[in-house]
Design an enzyme around this catalytic site. Sequence first.
Site, mmCIF file in Angstrom:
data_model
loop_
_atom_site.group_PDB
_atom_site.id
_atom_site.type_symbol
_atom_site.label_atom_id
_atom_site.label_comp_id
_atom_site.label_asym_id
_atom_site.label_seq_id
_atom_site.Cartn_x
_atom_site.Cartn_y
_atom_site.Cartn_z
ATOM 1 N N ASN A 146 0.849 -1.203 0.000
ATOM 2 C CA ASN A 146 0.000 0.000 0.000
ATOM 3 C C ASN A 146 0.878 1.243 0.000
ATOM 4 O OD1 ASN A 146 0.594 0.735 2.848
ATOM 5 N ND2 ASN A 146 -0.387 -1.245 3.235
ATOM 6 N N ASP B 264 -3.835 -6.384 4.783
ATOM 7 C CA ASP B 264 -4.828 -7.268 5.389
ATOM 8 C C ASP B 264 -4.765 -8.681 4.816
ATOM 9 O OD1 ASP B 264 -6.039 -5.363 7.113
ATOM 10 O OD2 ASP B 264 -6.852 -4.379 5.324
ATOM 11 N N LYS C 168 9.025 -16.952 -10.905
ATOM 12 C CA LYS C 168 8.173 -15.885 -11.432
ATOM 13 C C LYS C 168 6.977 -16.480 -12.192
ATOM 14 C CE LYS C 168 8.179 -11.874 -14.357
ATOM 15 N NZ LYS C 168 8.792 -11.220 -15.479
ATOM 16 N N ILE D 38 -1.983 -7.709 13.950
ATOM 17 C CA ILE D 38 -0.898 -7.511 14.931
ATOM 18 C C ILE D 38 -1.422 -6.772 16.158
ATOM 19 C CG2 ILE D 38 1.397 -6.475 15.267
ATOM 20 C CD1 ILE D 38 1.668 -6.704 12.129
ATOM 21 N N LYS E 143 -13.459 0.130 16.111
ATOM 22 C CA LYS E 143 -12.122 -0.475 16.179
ATOM 23 C C LYS E 143 -11.565 -0.455 17.597
ATOM 24 C CE LYS E 143 -10.762 -0.006 12.028
ATOM 25 N NZ LYS E 143 -10.292 0.678 10.849
ATOM 26 N N LYS F 195 -10.687 -4.149 18.786
ATOM 27 C CA LYS F 195 -9.255 -4.485 18.803
ATOM 28 C C LYS F 195 -8.684 -4.375 20.215
ATOM 29 C CE LYS F 195 -8.281 -3.679 14.006
ATOM 30 N NZ LYS F 195 -7.211 -3.864 13.040
HETATM 31 O O1 C5P Z 1 -8.531 -2.934 10.709
HETATM 32 P P1 C5P Z 1 -7.687 -1.797 10.282
HETATM 33 O O2 C5P Z 1 -6.587 -2.195 9.344
HETATM 34 O O3 C5P Z 1 -8.424 -0.605 9.799
HETATM 35 O O4 C5P Z 1 -7.013 -1.328 11.657
HETATM 36 C C1 C5P Z 1 -6.020 -0.382 11.720
HETATM 37 C C2 C5P Z 1 -5.164 -0.596 12.950
HETATM 38 O O5 C5P Z 1 -4.879 -1.975 13.133
HETATM 39 C C3 C5P Z 1 -3.834 0.078 12.809
HETATM 40 O O6 C5P Z 1 -3.403 0.433 14.107
HETATM 41 C C4 C5P Z 1 -2.959 -1.015 12.229
HETATM 42 O O7 C5P Z 1 -1.586 -0.814 12.529
HETATM 43 C C5 C5P Z 1 -3.501 -2.247 12.914
HETATM 44 N N1 C5P Z 1 -3.447 -3.481 12.119
HETATM 45 C C6 C5P Z 1 -2.597 -4.505 12.493
HETATM 46 N N2 C5P Z 1 -2.578 -5.681 11.794
HETATM 47 C C7 C5P Z 1 -3.365 -5.868 10.729
HETATM 48 C C8 C5P Z 1 -4.239 -4.832 10.322
HETATM 49 C C9 C5P Z 1 -4.245 -3.654 11.031
HETATM 50 O O8 C5P Z 1 -1.855 -4.330 13.462
HETATM 51 N N3 C5P Z 1 -3.311 -7.001 10.073
#
Ligand code: C5P
Length: 402
Positions: free
Chosen positions: A216, A284, A294, A313, A344, A348
């Site tokens: 990204n 994600d 390749k 994470i 969130k 989270k």
């Molecule tokens: O779910 P989303 O990606 O919108 O959430 C954003 C938050 O979650 C950010 O703090 C990002 O660093 C963390 N995150 C993560 N691991 C992932 C996806 C997002 O730590 N796989």
Amino acid sequence: MSEKRILLIIGGGIAAFKALLLIRLLAKRGIKTSTIITKAGAEFVTPLSVGGLSGEKTYTDLFSLSDEQEMGHIELSRSSDLVVVVPATADLLAKAARGLANDLASTTLLATDKRVLYAPAMNVRMWEHPATRRNIQILRENHAVFVGPDEGDMACGEFGFGRMAEPETIADAIEKILDGKTHLDDLAPKPLKNKHILITAGPTREPIDPVRFLSNHSSGKQGYAIAKACAALGAKVTLVSGPVALAPPQGVNMVQVETAREMLDASKHALPADVFISVAAVADWRPKTNTNKKIKKDKQKLQPLALRENPDILRTIAGGKNRPKLVIGFAAETDNVLNYAKAKLANKNCDWIVANDVSGDVMGGDNNKVILITKSGADMWPLMGKFEVAKKLAQKIVETIG
Ligand code: C5P
């Protein structure tokens, strides 16, 4: 050892009388003082008393022909080892930050090639005003040094930060700088000393084959700025970073990773920590298969890329047994920012969410407009540089765990 000399600029504030005490203290320590008094400063202390204490002529007027013939403003700073502004009023800080030069003091501040030490003094609301915060940040970026202000009773009858540091403290700082005994950053307060702050930053890269990947636009700028701001306040910082084009911040323990799974492993490995700040834009999804050959485009024609979900994470660390005391997530959204971010916070298991609207040029840009969401409410911050956001967040951390 050669004679040490400072150029003292006395601003217009009630604390100006402390500048007189400072001149005496410095004289006792063998440090000579040239002086400039601003027009407002002269309302509080007279050139006569300043000159009497320093034993030298004091300068007030940019356009005074005799002064310029005796010693130009360039020479005033050239012949000094350090420029010291006491009291550094909001007005003087603003002028110096923005490069205004309409009187002797501001012209000298713009023209000097010497380090400048500011001892700010002002009303607490003026000190906390975003305009002053921005000016301080600019000056710090220009390598200025700040001593104080302290918290305490102020002449205006209020209580808070804005009270000028005591002359002894300013004299100690001057002496340390002149003796080269300390790195200038050592003079700043270190409220996060002994705290370990773990930060993830940048994007992750999920390989499809040896030459292609999913990723990204994250530049890592916000995460790196937070790492820098926390380290400047004395924290031990571990920065787990995906691939970015930024130099590692000084005094930070860097761990470079590529994929989300590597980022998770490195983050777990860095625990325990007092604070976890999950700034990374973690991919994600990752390709289900990662071949080491390749992929040929003809073979893949019309074949969709099969994906599987990456570990979260933030959720893993926030739900783990080694959970840091303060867990901060970021939420980059393009719409419905507040609602998604609040959801969130709960799902989270974070303490705070820093939400931002990334529909503009935030990703990769230098500015950010965020909402800090905590369990007690939402605080909308104005548009700021990413380093300003970082410093404000670091300050909130100090207030919470410092
Ligand atoms: O779910 P989303 O990606 O919108 O959430 C954003 C938050 O979650 C950010 O703090 C990002 O660093 C963390 N995150 C993560 N691991 C992932 C996806 C997002 O730590 N796989």
